[in-house]
Design a protein around this motif. Structure first.
Motif, PDB file in Angstrom:
ATOM      1  N   ALA A 185      24.340  38.418  25.137  1.00 41.23           N
ATOM      2  CA  ALA A 185      24.878  39.668  25.662  1.00 41.23           C
ATOM      3  C   ALA A 185      26.387  39.653  25.531  1.00 41.23           C
ATOM      4  O   ALA A 185      27.006  38.600  25.463  1.00 41.23           O
ATOM      5  CB  ALA A 185      24.481  39.847  27.121  1.00 41.23           C
ATOM      6  N   GLU A 186      26.950  40.848  25.523  1.00 40.96           N
ATOM      7  CA  GLU A 186      28.404  40.993  25.473  1.00 40.96           C
ATOM      8  C   GLU A 186      28.865  41.664  26.761  1.00 40.96           C
ATOM      9  O   GLU A 186      28.392  42.754  27.096  1.00 40.96           O
ATOM     10  CB  GLU A 186      28.798  41.852  24.277  1.00 40.96           C
ATOM     11  N   THR A 187      29.760  41.019  27.485  1.00 40.87           N
ATOM     12  CA  THR A 187      30.281  41.626  28.704  1.00 40.87           C
ATOM     13  C   THR A 187      31.219  42.773  28.320  1.00 40.87           C
ATOM     14  O   THR A 187      32.179  42.578  27.592  1.00 40.87           O
ATOM     15  CB  THR A 187      31.026  40.587  29.558  1.00 40.87           C
ATOM     16  N   VAL A 188      30.881  43.977  28.800  1.00 40.40           N
ATOM     17  CA  VAL A 188      31.671  45.165  28.475  1.00 40.40           C
ATOM     18  C   VAL A 188      32.404  45.731  29.684  1.00 40.40           C
ATOM     19  O   VAL A 188      33.231  46.622  29.541  1.00 40.40           O
ATOM     20  CB  VAL A 188      30.800  46.265  27.816  1.00 40.40           C
ATOM     21  N   GLY A 189      32.110  45.215  30.883  1.00 44.02           N
ATOM     22  CA  GLY A 189      32.778  45.700  32.080  1.00 44.02           C
ATOM     23  C   GLY A 189      32.720  44.696  33.203  1.00 44.02           C
ATOM     24  O   GLY A 189      31.835  43.837  33.255  1.00 44.02           O
ATOM     25  N   LYS A 190      33.707  44.779  34.091  1.00 41.93           N
ATOM     26  CA  LYS A 190      33.766  43.909  35.267  1.00 41.93           C
ATOM     27  C   LYS A 190      34.439  44.704  36.377  1.00 41.93           C
ATOM     28  O   LYS A 190      35.536  45.224  36.198  1.00 41.93           O
ATOM     29  CB  LYS A 190      34.575  42.653  34.956  1.00 41.93           C
ATOM     30  N   VAL A 191      33.768  44.794  37.528  1.00 41.95           N
ATOM     31  CA  VAL A 191      34.283  45.573  38.655  1.00 41.95           C
ATOM     32  C   VAL A 191      34.387  44.648  39.864  1.00 41.95           C
ATOM     33  O   VAL A 191      33.390  44.041  40.268  1.00 41.95           O
ATOM     34  CB  VAL A 191      33.350  46.765  38.977  1.00 41.95           C
ATOM     35  N   GLY A 192      35.576  44.533  40.416  1.00 43.54           N
ATOM     36  CA  GLY A 192      35.762  43.770  41.645  1.00 43.54           C
ATOM     37  C   GLY A 192      35.245  44.575  42.824  1.00 43.54           C
ATOM     38  O   GLY A 192      35.526  45.762  42.935  1.00 43.54           O
ATOM     39  N   VAL A 193      34.477  43.923  43.712  1.00 45.76           N
ATOM     40  CA  VAL A 193      33.871  44.671  44.819  1.00 45.76           C
ATOM     41  C   VAL A 193      34.477  44.363  46.177  1.00 45.76           C
ATOM     42  O   VAL A 193      34.219  45.090  47.136  1.00 45.76           O
ATOM     43  CB  VAL A 193      32.341  44.474  44.857  1.00 45.76           C
ATOM     44  N   ASP A 194      35.278  43.280  46.283  1.00 43.43           N
ATOM     45  CA  ASP A 194      35.878  42.980  47.575  1.00 43.43           C
ATOM     46  C   ASP A 194      37.089  42.068  47.385  1.00 43.43           C
ATOM     47  O   ASP A 194      37.400  41.640  46.280  1.00 43.43           O
ATOM     48  CB  ASP A 194      34.858  42.379  48.548  1.00 43.43           C
ATOM     49  N   TRP A 195      37.741  41.755  48.476  1.00 43.79           N
ATOM     50  CA  TRP A 195      38.981  40.984  48.413  1.00 43.79           C
ATOM     51  C   TRP A 195      38.767  39.493  48.188  1.00 43.79           C
ATOM     52  O   TRP A 195      39.687  38.777  47.830  1.00 43.79           O
ATOM     53  CB  TRP A 195      39.809  41.203  49.680  1.00 43.79           C
ATOM     54  N   ILE A 196      37.511  39.010  48.374  1.00 39.22           N
ATOM     55  CA  ILE A 196      37.287  37.568  48.198  1.00 39.22           C
ATOM     56  C   ILE A 196      36.879  37.201  46.781  1.00 39.22           C
ATOM     57  O   ILE A 196      36.624  36.036  46.498  1.00 39.22           O
ATOM     58  CB  ILE A 196      36.287  37.012  49.232  1.00 39.22           C
TER      59      ILE A 196
END
Length: 167
Positions: free
Chosen positions: A28-39
């Protein structure tokens, strides 16, 4: 001293070897990354292509726990089984040698823990409705998970090439 499974160096070597094999199977190819919290917990989005169905791309999401979260909650080597999938036609569809039985065929596998848990994408062909079904779920050695996600790619009305002839 003879090497046994209780020898720490042997256990570490086996774990490292299993981890290396698990990462090799991920196509697979990582196409996105979303941070969900401060930790530092993140949601990753991977583009997965079906090796036997050209022209279909699935986007799979998975949760990646941060080191802080792992220290806080335990289960150091494991990520949650919360996954989602969406598959679309992204080009001309050519279907190769696919399994046509009800159990389908595993088209993608990635480790969600050091040894125990994997994210699996299985393709099933619904002959009656002329539709490809993609199911994302987790597989664990010790207990199953009811968390799953499904996506379909209808073939009806599309120009589809079947390399072995349409079933």
């Amino acid at each position: 001293m003879p090497l046994t499974l209780s020898t720490p160096r042997l256990r570490i070597a086996i774990a490292a070897g299993l981890m290396a094999v698990a990462t090799l199977s991920a196509a697979a190819e990582t196409v996105g990354k979303v941070g969900v919290d401060w930790i530092g917990n993140d949601i990753y989005i991977d583009a997965v292509t079906d090796p036997e169905v050209a022209g279909v791309t699935c986007h799979v999401t998975y949760f990646d726990r941060s080191v802080i979260d792992r220290l806080k909650k335990g289960k150091w080597f494991e990520d949650p089984s919360n996954n989602a999938i969406s598959c679309q036609q992204t080009g001309p569809i050519t279907i190769g040698d696919v399994e046509l039985d009800r159990e389908g065929e595993e088209v993608f596998k990635a480790g969600l823990s050091l040894i125990w848990k994997s994210l699996i994408v299985t393709r099933i062909y619904d002959r009656k409705n002329d539709t490809l079904i993609y199911l994302a779920h987790s597989r664990e050695l010790t207990e199953g998970s009811a968390k799953m996600s499904i996506s379909t790619v209808p073939l009806y009305g599309q120009t589809v090439t079947w390399t072995n002839g349409k079933p």
